[in-house]
Design a protein around this motif. Sequence first.
Motif, PDB file in Angstrom:
ATOM      1  N   ASP A 272       0.798  -1.282   0.059  1.00 17.24           N
ATOM      2  CA  ASP A 272      -0.073   0.019   0.134  1.00 17.24           C
ATOM      3  C   ASP A 272       0.940   1.329  -0.217  1.00 17.24           C
ATOM      4  N   VAL A 273       1.174   1.768  -1.259  1.00 17.32           N
ATOM      5  CA  VAL A 273       2.123   2.738  -1.324  1.00 17.32           C
ATOM      6  C   VAL A 273       1.855   4.069  -0.511  1.00 17.32           C
ATOM      7  N   GLU A 274       0.641   4.668  -0.547  1.00 23.71           N
ATOM      8  CA  GLU A 274       0.274   5.811   0.115  1.00 23.71           C
ATOM      9  C   GLU A 274      -0.732   5.678   1.372  1.00 23.71           C
ATOM     10  N   GLY A 275      -1.062   4.455   1.506  1.00 23.98           N
ATOM     11  CA  GLY A 275      -1.887   4.313   2.731  1.00 23.98           C
ATOM     12  C   GLY A 275      -3.592   4.223   2.419  1.00 23.98           C
TER      13      GLY A 275
ATOM     14  N   GLN B  41      -5.479   2.149   0.886  1.00 25.27           N
ATOM     15  CA  GLN B  41      -5.738   1.494  -0.333  1.00 25.27           C
ATOM     16  C   GLN B  41      -6.178   0.237  -0.602  1.00 25.27           C
TER      17      GLN B  41
ATOM     18  N   LYS C 145      -1.293   1.627   6.427  1.00 23.76           N
ATOM     19  CA  LYS C 145      -0.606   3.311   6.310  1.00 23.76           C
ATOM     20  C   LYS C 145       0.134   2.747   5.194  1.00 23.76           C
ATOM     21  N   ALA C 146       0.983   4.014   4.615  1.00 27.05           N
ATOM     22  CA  ALA C 146       1.963   4.045   3.727  1.00 27.05           C
ATOM     23  C   ALA C 146       3.063   3.075   3.934  1.00 27.05           C
TER      24      ALA C 146
ATOM     25  N   SER D 201     -10.528   8.024  -1.425  1.00 26.43           N
ATOM     26  CA  SER D 201      -9.508   8.679  -2.126  1.00 26.43           C
ATOM     27  C   SER D 201      -8.841   7.511  -2.928  1.00 26.43           C
TER      28      SER D 201
ATOM     29  N   LYS E 209      -5.796   5.771  -4.968  1.00 30.13           N
ATOM     30  CA  LYS E 209      -4.436   5.498  -4.671  1.00 30.13           C
ATOM     31  C   LYS E 209      -3.687   4.355  -5.487  1.00 30.13           C
TER      32      LYS E 209
END
Length: 196
Positions: free
Chosen positions: A27-30, A32, A157-158, A186, A188
């Motif tokens: 999960d690159v950005e959190g 997602q 989280k990211a 959002s 992502k």
Amino acid sequence: MDQLTIIPPRSGTAFILRKGQQLKVVDVEGEQVSDFICYNLDDRAEYLSSGRTIDYAETIFLTKGHPFYSNRSNIMFELVEDTVGRHDFLLTPCSADTFRIIYGHTHPHRGCFGNLCEALKEYGISPDAIPICFNIFMHVTVNGETGRVDVLPPKSKAGDYVILEAKTDLLIGMTACSAEMSNNYSFKPIGYQILN
């Protein structure tokens, strides 16, 4: 593959994972979700089964140490690392119909289902052959009294990740989920990496 391959927001991909290889999903950005499905590469009528896996695990909360079974009760992969510990294997991939029925969209996005259909088409997988996915990082609660299902923001989280190890040659389909509610409203990217 030395670095992460990025699945852009609201899109999907398909690729082959060989027996013994490990796949890291990040999960690159959190917050997602990634819808994940796999098939036996040599016989694509054998696919990842939510029902079999939950039945044999005796839990809907699947995490590190759990094997994931096919519709023929063969182990397809094992979850060997998990920094989040909460995922979903109950809910179907979001689709244009999801957005129409749940969200009231009049011009709906094709969703994870449509993205998986597109990504897996070249491998001979038809839309009707896409079952319930393992929804990595998705946070779903079930009320023990009423049975009500709620989709909450992911706990990831990211930089959080899972690593799964293939127990047979697999055809993989993965998305960066397209549903607002699943991703805390959002969209992502999702990253992945074949480790060996």
